[in-house]
Design a protein around this motif. Structure first.
Motif, PDB file in Angstrom:
ATOM      1  N   ILE A 399       0.847  -1.210   0.000  1.00  0.00           N
ATOM      2  CA  ILE A 399       0.000   0.000   0.000  1.00  0.00           C
ATOM      3  C   ILE A 399       0.875   1.251   0.000  1.00  0.00           C
ATOM      4  CG2 ILE A 399      -2.144   0.981   0.908  1.00  0.00           C
ATOM      5  CD1 ILE A 399      -2.475  -1.323   2.703  1.00  0.00           C
ATOM      6  N   ASP A 400       1.812   1.328  -0.951  1.00  0.00           N
ATOM      7  CA  ASP A 400       2.683   2.503  -0.930  1.00  0.00           C
ATOM      8  C   ASP A 400       2.491   3.355  -2.179  1.00  0.00           C
ATOM      9  OD1 ASP A 400       3.691   0.723  -2.664  1.00  0.00           O
ATOM     10  OD2 ASP A 400       5.642   0.476  -1.699  1.00  0.00           O
ATOM     11  N   LEU A 401       1.273   3.291  -2.741  1.00  0.00           N
ATOM     12  CA  LEU A 401       1.055   4.133  -3.922  1.00  0.00           C
ATOM     13  C   LEU A 401       0.996   5.606  -3.491  1.00  0.00           C
ATOM     14  CD1 LEU A 401      -2.641   3.753  -5.206  1.00  0.00           C
ATOM     15  CD2 LEU A 401      -1.886   3.184  -2.909  1.00  0.00           C
ATOM     16  N   PRO A 402       1.354   6.518  -4.405  1.00  0.00           N
ATOM     17  CA  PRO A 402       1.351   7.943  -4.037  1.00  0.00           C
ATOM     18  C   PRO A 402      -0.036   8.399  -3.583  1.00  0.00           C
ATOM     19  CG  PRO A 402       2.365   7.594  -6.203  1.00  0.00           C
ATOM     20  CD  PRO A 402       1.783   6.286  -5.780  1.00  0.00           C
ATOM     21  N   ASP A 403      -0.052   9.349  -2.656  1.00  0.00           N
ATOM     22  CA  ASP A 403      -1.316   9.782  -2.071  1.00  0.00           C
ATOM     23  C   ASP A 403      -2.301  10.290  -3.112  1.00  0.00           C
ATOM     24  OD1 ASP A 403      -0.650   9.184   0.575  1.00  0.00           O
ATOM     25  OD2 ASP A 403       0.573  10.991   0.692  1.00  0.00           O
ATOM     26  N   ASN A 404      -1.794  11.036  -4.113  1.00  0.00           N
ATOM     27  CA  ASN A 404      -2.749  11.577  -5.087  1.00  0.00           C
ATOM     28  C   ASN A 404      -3.435  10.451  -5.847  1.00  0.00           C
ATOM     29  OD1 ASN A 404      -0.382  10.942  -6.427  1.00  0.00           O
ATOM     30  ND2 ASN A 404      -0.557  12.614  -7.892  1.00  0.00           N
ATOM     31  N   GLN A 405      -2.680   9.358  -6.125  1.00  0.00           N
ATOM     32  CA  GLN A 405      -3.314   8.213  -6.806  1.00  0.00           C
ATOM     33  C   GLN A 405      -4.320   7.522  -5.903  1.00  0.00           C
ATOM     34  OE1 GLN A 405      -0.547   5.411  -8.534  1.00  0.00           O
ATOM     35  NE2 GLN A 405       0.661   7.074  -9.421  1.00  0.00           N
ATOM     36  N   LEU A 406      -3.948   7.397  -4.620  1.00  0.00           N
ATOM     37  CA  LEU A 406      -4.865   6.758  -3.682  1.00  0.00           C
ATOM     38  C   LEU A 406      -6.171   7.550  -3.598  1.00  0.00           C
ATOM     39  CD1 LEU A 406      -5.378   4.548  -1.497  1.00  0.00           C
ATOM     40  CD2 LEU A 406      -4.549   6.213   0.166  1.00  0.00           C
ATOM     41  N   PHE A 407      -6.060   8.873  -3.436  1.00  0.00           N
ATOM     42  CA  PHE A 407      -7.279   9.691  -3.331  1.00  0.00           C
ATOM     43  C   PHE A 407      -8.086   9.643  -4.626  1.00  0.00           C
ATOM     44  CE2 PHE A 407      -4.902  12.029   0.113  1.00  0.00           C
ATOM     45  CZ  PHE A 407      -5.738  11.613   1.140  1.00  0.00           C
ATOM     46  N   ASP A 408      -7.365   9.685  -5.767  1.00  0.00           N
ATOM     47  CA  ASP A 408      -8.081   9.585  -7.042  1.00  0.00           C
ATOM     48  C   ASP A 408      -8.903   8.296  -7.078  1.00  0.00           C
ATOM     49  OD1 ASP A 408      -7.160  11.961  -8.008  1.00  0.00           O
ATOM     50  OD2 ASP A 408      -5.704  11.114  -9.411  1.00  0.00           O
ATOM     51  N   SER A 409      -8.265   7.183  -6.651  1.00  0.00           N
ATOM     52  CA  SER A 409      -8.974   5.901  -6.678  1.00  0.00           C
ATOM     53  C   SER A 409     -10.117   5.872  -5.678  1.00  0.00           C
ATOM     54  CB  SER A 409      -8.020   4.749  -6.361  1.00  0.00           C
ATOM     55  OG  SER A 409      -6.963   4.719  -7.286  1.00  0.00           O
ATOM     56  N   LEU A 410      -9.907   6.501  -4.521  1.00  0.00           N
ATOM     57  CA  LEU A 410     -10.941   6.468  -3.478  1.00  0.00           C
ATOM     58  C   LEU A 410     -12.187   7.247  -3.887  1.00  0.00           C
ATOM     59  CD1 LEU A 410      -8.874   6.802  -0.155  1.00  0.00           C
ATOM     60  CD2 LEU A 410     -10.059   4.777  -1.001  1.00  0.00           C
ATOM     61  N   VAL A 411     -12.033   8.272  -4.709  1.00  0.00           N
ATOM     62  CA  VAL A 411     -13.224   9.052  -5.087  1.00  0.00           C
ATOM     63  C   VAL A 411     -13.676   8.776  -6.525  1.00  0.00           C
ATOM     64  CG1 VAL A 411     -12.687  10.846  -3.423  1.00  0.00           C
ATOM     65  CG2 VAL A 411     -11.971  11.143  -5.783  1.00  0.00           C
ATOM     66  N   ASN A 412     -12.962   7.861  -7.194  1.00  0.00           N
ATOM     67  CA  ASN A 412     -13.364   7.488  -8.550  1.00  0.00           C
ATOM     68  C   ASN A 412     -14.819   6.986  -8.538  1.00  0.00           C
ATOM     69  OD1 ASN A 412     -13.151   6.725 -11.287  1.00  0.00           O
ATOM     70  ND2 ASN A 412     -12.634   4.630 -10.689  1.00  0.00           N
ATOM     71  N   GLU A 413     -15.608   7.409  -9.513  1.00  0.00           N
ATOM     72  CA  GLU A 413     -17.019   7.004  -9.676  1.00  0.00           C
ATOM     73  C   GLU A 413     -17.956   7.635  -8.660  1.00  0.00           C
ATOM     74  OE1 GLU A 413     -18.220   2.964 -10.294  1.00  0.00           O
ATOM     75  OE2 GLU A 413     -16.741   2.637 -11.865  1.00  0.00           O
ATOM     76  N   LEU A 414     -17.424   8.328  -7.655  1.00  0.00           N
ATOM     77  CA  LEU A 414     -18.316   8.949  -6.677  1.00  0.00           C
ATOM     78  C   LEU A 414     -19.191   9.999  -7.365  1.00  0.00           C
ATOM     79  CD1 LEU A 414     -19.021   8.948  -3.682  1.00  0.00           C
ATOM     80  CD2 LEU A 414     -17.283  10.703  -3.309  1.00  0.00           C
ATOM     81  N   ASP A 415     -18.595  10.701  -8.330  1.00  0.00           N
ATOM     82  CA  ASP A 415     -19.350  11.737  -9.043  1.00  0.00           C
ATOM     83  C   ASP A 415     -20.461  11.122  -9.885  1.00  0.00           C
ATOM     84  OD1 ASP A 415     -17.298  10.575 -10.491  1.00  0.00           O
ATOM     85  OD2 ASP A 415     -17.016  12.292 -11.805  1.00  0.00           O
ATOM     86  N   SER A 416     -20.150   9.992 -10.571  1.00  0.00           N
ATOM     87  CA  SER A 416     -21.192   9.419 -11.429  1.00  0.00           C
ATOM     88  C   SER A 416     -22.284   8.780 -10.571  1.00  0.00           C
ATOM     89  CB  SER A 416     -20.606   8.414 -12.415  1.00  0.00           C
ATOM     90  OG  SER A 416     -19.851   7.437 -11.761  1.00  0.00           O
ATOM     91  N   TRP A 417     -21.881   8.179  -9.439  1.00  0.00           N
ATOM     92  CA  TRP A 417     -22.912   7.648  -8.546  1.00  0.00           C
ATOM     93  C   TRP A 417     -23.815   8.779  -8.058  1.00  0.00           C
ATOM     94  CZ3 TRP A 417     -23.794   8.810  -3.324  1.00  0.00           C
ATOM     95  CH2 TRP A 417     -24.884   8.123  -2.768  1.00  0.00           C
ATOM     96  N   GLN A 418     -23.200   9.880  -7.643  1.00  0.00           N
ATOM     97  CA  GLN A 418     -23.962  11.009  -7.102  1.00  0.00           C
ATOM     98  C   GLN A 418     -24.985  11.509  -8.134  1.00  0.00           C
ATOM     99  OE1 GLN A 418     -21.774  14.016  -4.656  1.00  0.00           O
ATOM    100  NE2 GLN A 418     -22.448  15.429  -6.234  1.00  0.00           N
TER     101      GLN A 418
END
Lengths: 428, 191
Positions: A399-418
């Motif tokens: 779990i050592d991926l860069p923070d920006n990638q982690l956050f991108d992945s964590l919020v991916n699709e949240l907009d389309s779901w919303q």
């Protein structure tokens, strides 16, 4: 005209003597013109409003409430741009039924562009390449006139005789405003108590911005796998790091900036709220006792109960961290289908224990991981749901991926779901 | 020696700057001062063959694919707000390393999620794109996006193309309907 459009006056069929009429049906809205020099309000005689309806040479005049006459050729050369603005002391201008600006044969409908602004720049007239141009702006400030004047140079706010709405103003009623304020308070608190989290919060907010979610509001809940295979992640601090990142996301998304934490192995456990005040050493203090199984079902039930009790007025983002597939898959599938009617978005993050492992054991682990993650991918694409309420991504066990990638992945699709959830009436 | 090129105008890079072997594409804008979603402009480059298409998806160099496989094009990273002095995003093109079967290089600029954020270039302050000689930094051409492309959300800024043994730059300055995705598709990228 459309917002952003910039044209020469000639292209608009206008001359340097022009009349502009602002119409707005929100009681108490004030219209002003600011003549700026190099982007600043250097001379407050060029602030034309109801108490000072005329610039010194008469190049800008106001006939209240909202009829302006410009004689641009008469303006001193130093005045190189004029902003026409609308402001309200208390209410966001979006509460107006209509706010539009007309000049010559043109109309600019500002209303569709408004969100929580209490001060908005409507038009900008400016010198460019030897002539005057007009830009349709429709951008502004939630902080109202004070913020607008600050934008135009600030000094005027200190010296102006006209009292600006400041501390004495009644509390704002817009939830968006309160929310911005809340975010600011959380960030300041982080700066004081957890300076290490500040850059994480900023990184998280960029990922949210990229998805158009900078003003979104969610309850953030973190579900952590405590099956035995997770031992290394608990010992080496990887879970603590994940918790800190969940908190950074919550600082932007969650109204109270806290994250409710749940654990699951065979059983489900509530572990209270993670906050700026208790994040240091949080995972160690939980005293995790690893369990010999991975059952998603009980913890999903527990979380859905909690969400129902807290109310469906605000959506919930669930960060579901696991390193393996669940027992009783049919029950989990049923849960996901049922839960698709609820304002909950499920983000599954798979920790791939097999990634990069070779040999016979590695091969076995990779097969097991492929099976587990295959199931999670299936949840991601599951049919029969009202909307797609889940997304899955996997990361290697370190779990050592860069923070920006982690956050991108964590919020991916949240907009389309919303968007889908709003359309389906799941979310207001 | 900034040459002001009108739409469709072209300039010989080799003549304009003798010995020129590498150029920098600079993209700049001011961060949003008002409340609302940030302005995120993205510079992208497409390496194109004689039929005007990419040879493979890796010829599309953008924020998620920051270097061409041959190393001729390097994107120096995504700026998502416009914060910072000078050019906010730069892409470097080493013309001497561009493979022989690349005929033309298209340089584009788009606004990230322009549609969902309801944004266009005119809403952004001081947005421009320019071409510089990498050695010395002399400006070869510049386009003012805020003023001259105000209602656009995506634009083909220019094309660098082979002319005999020379490279020429053509100022296209043409708005493009749709965002980066449709643009990439049009150049033959699988998106």
């Amino acid at each position: 005209m459309q917002a952003g459009e910039r044209k020469t006056l000639a292209d608009l069929g206008l001359s340097e003597r022009l009349e502009v009429r602002v119409e707005c049906d929100l009681h108490g809205t004030d219209f002003s013109a600011f003549g700026l020099q190099g982007g600043k309000l250097a001379d407050d005689r060029y602030m034309v409003f109801y108490n000072q309806p005329r610039s010194p040479e008469g190049a800008i005049t106001l006939r209240p409430p909202g009829e302006f006459t410009f004689e641009l050729q008469a303006l001193p050369p130093a005045v190189d741009e004029v902003y026409l603005t609308a402001t309200h002391d208390e209410s966001p201008l979006s509460n107006a039924g209509r706010l539009n600006v007309s000049f010559g044969a043109h109309t600019f409908d500002v209303k569709p562009h408004l969100k929580a602004e209490k001060a908005v720049m409507l038009l900008r007239l400016y010198r460019h390449s030897g002539g005057w141009r007009l830009a349709a702006v429709a951008q502004g400030f939630n902080g109202g006139l004070a913020a607008l004047v600050g934008h135009f140079g600030g000094e005027v706010a200190e010296t102006a005789n006209e009292p600006l709405p400041a501390a004495s103003a009644p509390p704002v009623t817009s939830p968006v405003n309160l929310r911005k304020e809340r975010q600011r308070v959380i960030l300041e608190k982080a700066e004081r108590e957890q300076p290490g989290l500040v850059s994480l919060i900023k990184t998280a907010s960029i990922s949210l911005e990229k998805r158009g979610l900078s003003e979104a509001q969610y309850r953030v809940k973190l579900i952590l796998d405590i099956s035995a295979s997770m031992q290394r992640e608990y010992q080496n601090g990887a879970v603590q790091k994940l918790a800190e990142r969940a908190l950074a996301l919550a600082a932007r998304l969650d109204d109270d900036g806290e994250v409710e934490v749940y654990l699951f192995g065979v059983k489900a456990h509530r572990k209270g709220a993670l906050s700026l005040g208790n994040v240091s050493g949080f995972v160690n203090r939980m005293g995790v006792e690893l369990e010999g199984g991975t059952h998603y079902n009980p913890v999903m039930t527990m979380l859905r109960e909690d969400v129902r009790r807290e109310g469906f007025d605000i959506p919930t983002l669930v960060l579901f961290i696991t390193d393996g597939g669940t027992s009783n898959r049919d029950a989990v599938v049923r849960q996901m289908i049922e839960a698709s009617r609820e304002p909950i978005f499920w983000k599954f993050m798979g920790i791939d224990q097999a990634a990069g492992k070779g040999g016979f054991l590695g091969g076995l682990m990779q097969r097991a991981a492929a099976d587990s993650f295959g199931f999670l991918e299936k949840l991601d694409d599951l049919q029969g749901r009202m909307v797609d309420n889940a997304d899955f991504f996997s990361v290697p066990a370190s779990i050592d991926l860069p923070d920006n990638q982690l956050f991108d992945s964590l919020v991916n699709e949240l907009d389309s779901w919303q968007r889908d959830a709003r359309r389906a009436g799941i979310l207001r | 020696m900034a040459v002001s090129l009108s739409k469709g105008g072209n300039v010989s890079l080799s003549k304009e700057a003798p010995g020129l072997s590498a150029i920098t594409i600079g993209l700049g804008w001011d961060p949003r001062a008002t409340d609302g979603q940030a302005f995120d402009l993205d510079g992208s480059v497409f390496l194109l063959n004689a039929s005007g298409k990419v040879r493979s998806d890796s010829d599309f160099i953008f924020y998620n694919n920051k270097a061409s496989s041959d190393g001729s094009v390097i994107h120096n990273g995504d700026n998502t707000t416009g914060a910072g002095e000078g050019d906010d995003e730069t892409v470097e093109i080493d013309l001497s390393k561009v493979p022989a079967d690349v005929d033309k290089i298209a340089v584009c600029v788009t606004i990230h999620e322009a549609e969902t954020r309801s944004q266009n270039f005119g809403q952004v302050s001081k947005a421009y794109i320019r071409v510089l000689n990498k050695a010395g930094g002399a400006e070869i051409a510049r386009y003012d996006l805020s003023e001259d492309a105000s209602t656009d959300t995506a634009m083909i800024f220019g094309e660098i193309y082979r002319h005999g043994s020379d490279w020429k730059f053509k100022a296209v300055g043409q708005g493009y309907a749709g965002g980066l995705g449709p643009m990439a598709k049009n150049y033959g990228v699988n998106v």
